[in-house]
Design an enzyme around this catalytic site. Structure first.
Site: not given
Ligand code: ACK
Length: 978
Positions: A625, A695-698, A700-701, A741, A746
């Site tokens: 980040g 919370e974890y977002m499996e 990603g973006s 944004d 995002n």
């Molecule tokens: O595309 P990604 O895997 O998803 O790479 C970015 C990276 O961190 C920098 O922002 C991942 N990320 C950010 N917040 C979370 C979240 N809450 N859970 C899982 N991945 C995240 C994002």
């Protein structure tokens, strides 16, 4: 004497003699060699029965003359043999080499006691030949000569007479010549050869210098000799050598170098052959002519260049001849108001040189390009107009709305030498409208107790006709909370109604058809305590926006009461009026800007829970980040289930501002509670590293996720994702939060494909987004996702978020394609401004494309609200067949934009398709501006009806027009509306 011949015959043909009579060294110069004489030597023998001259042959059977004496049987022998007069030449020291045989007395039977085994060698110097005169007492003795060995024993036991060689040195000799004499006192001796010589250092060539024959001195001293350079060479260092007494050259010093156009060959310097050259003296070989040059003659110092090829003064002759470069290629212009960035490609042919630079000439042309004149005035080139080493230049401070032609020329080190006509690349542009530059000079003309008269100079670059000036002023101590705005037609104004003895701050900005220019800097003026009369002249009060401190306090009291009642925020904690601008309608929970807290840590603890660092286990790093790493890990809070979390860390060494900005995201996120907004678990601020736990977002973006799963989802799945995002955005807009944004990057996706809006913050929002670019107004904005009004004057609202949402829909439907592909930001701004819109992604349902177009309405009031979007998507999900009608994608979407004026719902394959789809929808909902009453009789809908619901262009005849322009053309000339 009978015995003599028989005795002496033994001397000559013995095998031992062979080989000893021949070679002399090259550094020996003979003065006398008895062997060389074929006839009688004519030496004087005294007495006459002593030495006898005898003819013989040497080992090659060449006749030679020898002298013998062998009066061993008689007493008192004193036999002399004198040579002829020998001229000395240049000799200082002479050598006498005698070859002789000498019998030992024992080998001669019956000899008396008179037998001797030696003879004596004498010499006498004279200035001239003295003929036959001979006085033995005038001779000086050189030595007594004895044989080393008289006989040698053969293998068979025979005794053989041995030929002895003796050499004696005589010197220094000074007179013109000399005689040698041999005295026999009773030996049996045969003088086979007599050689008299002196030594010299012979002529030689060393290091391209010649050294003449040199006779050494008689002493041991070396003779220093200076050499002379061979033809076609010159001294590099004086050549010298030393001649030793032994006639040997010693210690060569210095050298000569072959001249220009000559090379060393053996011990000479020879001219270079045709096709070769040598430009400097030296002992290297001539070099072959470099490319594009020739030397037809021999002996060339340089090679001449071929036609149209040149060599600059600084070019070494070893360098190939070169030519001017061809013209630059692919000139691209990116216009930004009154400046233009010109960018071009390197010439196809650099002429064989690396020193290519570019010159840019600016010409102002009349319409039709018929008449051009050099750009005058303050046009600025960045970095400069000439001698550019990079293929880009920015030309600023052009006139607004004016045609310019730029000639870009490539030059190199030989351009000036060519008489060929120069080649330019030209590009013609028209500058945009531009706001005027700020007013720079403001003058105080008069002051009184209640008024100040001012005048100012027109901005340096008005960029059009100045319509009027806006004059904004306020009391310095009010700090802009209350200010007054006047509008002045001319360049002066009188501010009336001022307080006496008070300092005012004032800013002026000019307005043209293109809008307001930048504000001047703040000028400070003070009213006088004295009273003056003033005239108000042509000033006119247009707007007075006074919000006094009293009013603010009153309002804040009211709002705080409301907040305390409806929102549960403690008014006692932060009773400052700065928060007022962010407060929305009472009764609805609203977002509070953490920056309005004087103490930001107060905000964080108000909205985010402090977690115990020991509850958090970090597993791995998942990304980076702006402030530090993003990790995945686990959170185990007392009496709660362990959950997977994402942990954003603040890297060490942060500043207080960075810490505040980092945590501001948590302060914002912590205010939200919605299934489509990323949930904040808490923060760690009391330990290091400082962390934000969500919370974890499996998955990603969203953008990466879609690119990884290209074409793998059903339309319903995609619409489901979009619905989630819209729902999250509806929540945010209801909260009064403008995201600014919103983009697929995002949005985070969990394992159930639930999409959640993330990336909150304030100052940071646009700073850390790699897509964000600086606008002319200085802010950083993700151009491709941002509504025109937000780009133009930073009007960020939920309606601008709706525009961004339309772009997200496009991103989702194209599985993560980059909006506007590789178009430059400037081109995107221009194209959008001119009405162009992204075309439908491949296989995109028409209803979704229409949603996009609605989100991209120029007038932000016509864009759908998020609650309308959510209900539209809900309807589409409930009626999947409504998604079957596919918008017509242009054949090659990568290269095309749609002209918004032609793109409409008419992109359906046929009118029938379209109407059919409308049966299944509450179709009016998909049009902006329509009410949300049911739309159940669409099959009967007339054109008039369509108009009522906002569709103005309809039917196959109005099918999407091929208003498509190749991006490349677009990039060069701007989009061409069809
Ligand atoms: O595309 P990604 O895997 O998803 O790479 C970015 C990276 O961190 C920098 O922002 C991942 N990320 C950010 N917040 C979370 C979240 N809450 N859970 C899982 N991945 C995240 C994002």
């Amino acid at each position: 004497m009978d015995c003599k011949p028989s005795v002496l015959l033994l001397f000559l043909f013995s095998p031992v003699c062979q080989g000893h009579l021949t070679s002399h060294h090259s550094n020996e110069v003979n003065l006398l060699d008895s062997k060389a004489s074929q006839g009688e030597l004519g030496w004087i023998s005294y007495p006459s029965h002593g030495w006898e001259e005898i003819s013989g042959v040497d080992e090659h059977y060449t006749p030679i003359r020898t002298f013998q004496v062998c009066n061993v049987m008689e007493y008192s022998q004193n036999n002399w043999l004198r040579t002829n007069w020998i001229p000395r030449n240049s000799a200082q020291k002479i050598y006498v080499e005698l070859k002789f045989t000498l019998r030992d007395c024992n080998s001669i039977p019956l000899v008396l006691g008179t037998c001797k085994e030696t003879f004596n060698l004498y010499y006498m110097e004279t200035e001239e030949d003295q003929g036959d005169q001979f006085w033995e007492h005038q001779f000086s003795k050189i030595d007594t000569i004895a044989a080393d060995e008289s006989f040698t024993q053969t293998d068979l036991g025979d005794r053989i007479l041995k030929l002895n060689t003796e050499v004696r040195e005589v010197g220094p000799v000074a007179q013109k010549g000399f005689y040698l004499a041999f005295q026999d006192v009773g030996a049996c001796v045969a003088l086979v050869t007599v050689r008299v010589y002196f030594k010299k250092c012979p002529f030689t060539v060393r290091n391209l210098a010649t050294f003449p024959d040199t006779v050494p001195t008689d002493s041991q001293a070396l003779v220093e000799v200076r050499g002379s350079c061979v033809n076609n060479s010159r001294e590099a260092e004086p050549p010298r050598m030393y001649c030793s007494t032994e006639g040997e050259w010693l210690v060569p010093i210095g050298k000569c170098l072959c001249d220009v156009a000559h090379e060393p060959r053996g011990v000479t310097c020879q001219v270079c052959r045709p096709g070769f050259y040598k430009s400097s003296p030296g002992n290297l070989r001539c070099s072959k002519c470099p490319p594009h040059s020739h030397a037809h003659q021999e002996g060339s110092a340089h090679c001449s260049c071929e036609k149209n090829y040149f060599r600059s003064e600084a070019d070494p002759s070893s360098m190939a001849c070169t030519r001017p470069p061809s013209s630059p290629r692919n000139v691209i212009s990116v216009i930004n108001e009154t400046s233009v960035i010109l960018d071009w490609s390197w010439p196809a042919d650099s002429g064989g040189r690396k020193d290519v630079t570019f010159n840019v000439v600016c010409k102002r042309c009349s319409a039709g390009q018929r008449k051009c004149e050099a750009c005058r005035g303050a046009v600025r080139f960045l970095p400069r107009p000439a001698g550019l080493s990079n293929t880009t230049v920015t030309v600023a401070d052009l006139l607004a709305h004016t045609n310019y032609t730029f000639e870009i020329e490539a030059l190199n080190g030989v351009s000036a030498l060519s008489s060929e006509p120069r080649q330019f690349a030209t590009v013609t542009i028209t500058t945009n409208q531009a706001a005027p530059s700020p007013v720079a000079v403001i003058r105080k003309d008069r002051t009184s107790r209640n008024s100040i008269s001012l005048s100012w100079l027109e901005p340096e670059r008005p960029n059009g006709i100045i319509l009027d000036y806006e004059v904004k002023f306020y009391e310095k101590q009010e700090q802009e909370t209350s200010y007054t705005i006047l509008r002045a037609k001319g360049t002066n104004v009188t501010l009336n109604g001022l307080k006496p003895d008070t300092i005012y701050l004032l800013q002026i900005r000019a307005r043209t058809a293109a809008g307001y220019g930048g504000s001047s800097r703040k000028f400070e003026f003070e009213t006088s305590p004295d009273s003056f009369s003033i005239s108000s002249e042509n000033s006119q009060v247009v707007l007075v926006a006074i919000s006094s401190a009293v009013a603010i306090i009153l309002l804040s009291v009211v709002v705080y009461l409301l907040l305390g009642r409806f929102c549960g925020y403690s008014k006692s904690k932060h009773p400052d009026e700065k928060r007022l601008p962010f407060v929305r309608l009472p009764g609805i929970r609203t977002y509070v800007d953490p920056h309005t807290y004087e103490d930001p840590t107060q905000a964080i603890h108000e909205f985010a829970r402090e977690l115990d660092a020991s509850c958090i286990a970090i597993d791995k790093v998942v990304g980076a980040g702006e402030f530090g790493e993003v990790c995945s890990g686990r959170l185990k809070q007392p009496s709660k289930k362990e959950t997977c979390v994402a942990i954003k860390t603040l890297k060490s060494g942060y500043t207080e501002t960075q810490r505040r900005d980092f945590l501001s995201e948590a302060s914002i996120m912590g205010q939200f509670d919605h299934p489509n907004i990323i949930r904040l678990e808490g923060v760690v601020t009391r330990n290091k590293p400082v962390m934000i736990v969500t919370e974890y977002m499996e998955n990603g973006s969203l953008d990466c996720f879609l690119r990884r799963h290209d074409a793998q989802f059903t339309v319903i799945q995609l619409v489901g994702m979009l619905r989630g995002i819209a729902s999250g955005m509806k929540y945010l807009s209801d909260m009064g939060y403008v995201h600014r944004d919103l983009a697929a990057r995002n949005i985070l996706v969990n394992s159930n494909l639930v999409c959640k809006v993330s990336d909150f913050g304030l100052s940071r929002v646009l700073e850390d987004d790699p897509e964000a670019a600086y606008t002319t107004r200085g802010g950083k904005i993700p151009i491709r996702w941002t509504a025109p009004e937000a780009i133009a004057y930073r009007k960020f609202t939920s309606a601008s978020d709706a525009w961004s949402y339309g772009i997200v829909v496009w991103e989702v439907m194209s599985y993560g394609e980059r909006p506007y592909w590789e178009m430059s930001n400037q081109d995107v701004i221009k194209a959008v401004d001119e009405g162009y819109r992204l075309p439908p992604p491949m296989d995109c349902p028409a209803a979704l494309y229409q949603l996009m177009l609605d989100c991209w309405q120029k007038d932000r009031n016509n864009r759908p609200k998020f609650d309308q979007i959510v209900s539209l998507l809900d309807k589409l999900i409930r009626n999947p067949s409504s998604l079957k009608i596919i918008a017509n994608a242009p054949s090659s979407p990568e290269n095309m934009l749609l002209d918004r004026t032609g793109a409409d719902i008419a992109t359906f394959c046929s009118m029938g398709d379209w109407l059919e789809s409308m049966h299944t929808l509450s179709c009016k909902d998909i049009f902006n501006g329509a009410s949300y009453s049911s739309c159940n009789t669409l099959a009967k809908t007339s054109t008039e009806d369509f108009k009522q619901v906002g569709v103005t262009i309809l039917g196959p005849q109005k099918k999407i027009v091929s208003s498509i322009t190749a991006l490349e053309t677009h990039a060069k000339n701007g989009p061409v509306p069809v």
